[in-house]
Design a protein around this motif. Structure first.
Motif: not given
Ligand code: NDP
Length: 265
Positions: A174, A197, A201, A204
């Protein structure tokens, strides 16, 4: 003979590019000098380039499209995305390249087993990076605050959502591609979406550098592998330096010199 280089943009005062390039010139014993030029009108870029007697230039916000138009010859990737951030003069002609996108690709390459990527944001930086990621085999989805900017991505075959049409699911990577957090304390998407989210993940990334954004702070609170935009900045600079010096130096020797400039300052 000394060779001169410059960064064109508005603003340019904050940029680390002069520091990075001059450090590399010194370390590699290259007779070059890199300065910055506040350019108000993008249409004047070509004229100013020649008036200043430059060998090469980098172009930053808001003139990357104007730089595209200023070139005589475009590298195929720059041609495809319509955005140029590096220009080199050869025999009176201006050659245009984009080094932001390959720099970004290299910056995320340390995260392994990444297939699906979610971009938060759909502005100029997303434009070049989404295309290079797609070409490299990543599946890129874009989530943006407003729908207008998403149109061209949709036409190019990307999956796109606004906050209203989006349902969170697992994405391997992300990325904050927005300017949220740059000069404010905003998140790039509603907190509830980020909280759905980030835990799913594998890693990030924030493209903003030089400060810990609220997004990056949130990511760290989940103990996720992450990085800010410093490597992207460094790598786009190294690739630009390779073009400026016609591939005279190895990537790692340029990296060492530029990295040292970062560490000292
Ligand atoms: P643009 O102005 O082209 O696009 C801005 C994007 O951010 C849009 O998608 C916009 O959404 C979104 N946005 C802005 N504020 C918010 C907010 N408060 N909440 C949600 N979304 C928001 O910017 P760029 O693409 O040129 O730059 C994006 C970022 O990338 C900047 O922070 C810049 O510093 C960074 N950058 C880093 C580089 C590096 O080397 N590390 C290189 C280049 C850029 P909307 O469409 O709804 O307005």
């Amino acid at each position: 003979m000394s060779q001169y280089f410059a960064l064109f943009g508005n603003p340019v005062a904050h940029s680390k590019s002069p520091l990075m390039h001059n450090a590399a010139f010194t370390a590699l014993d290259y007779d070059g000098c890199y300065t910055r030029y506040l350019l108000l009108e993008g249409e004047k870029l070509r004229e100013m380039f020649f008036a200043l007697g430059l060998k090469g230039a980098n172009i930053t916000v808001p003139h990357k499209e104007a730089a595209f138009n200023a070139c005589d010859v475009l590298d195929p990737f720059a041609q495809k995305i319509g955005v140029v951030n590096t220009i080199v003069e050869k025999e009176g002609k201006l050659y245009g390249y984009n080094t932001d996108a390959p720099g970004f690709l290299k910056a995320i390459s340390e995260f392994k087993e990444i297939k699906t990527v979610l971009f938060l944001g759909a502005g100029g930086t997303a434009q070049s990076t989404s295309v290079i990621l797609k070409e490299a085999g990543y599946e890129v989805t874009l989530l943006n605050r407003s729908s207008q900017r998403l149109e061209k991505y949709k036409e190019a075959g990307f999956e796109t959502f606004t906050f209203e049409t989006f349902t969170p699911k697992a994405y391997d990577l992300v990325i904050n591609m927005t300017s949220a957090g740059l000069e404010d304390d905003a998140y790039p998407a509603p907190l509830a979406l980020l909280e759905a989210l980030i835990p799913q993940a594998k890693a990030c990334v924030d493209v903003i550098y030089g400060k810990e954004t609220p997004f990056l702070k949130l990511v760290k609170s989940y103990d996720k592998p992450c990085k800010d935009g410093s490597d992207m900045l460094l790598y786009q600079g190294i690739i630009a330096f390779e073009y400026f010096t016609q591939q005279a130096y190895k990537f790692d020797e340029i990296k060492n010199a530029m990295q040292k400039a970062f560490d000292i300052n």
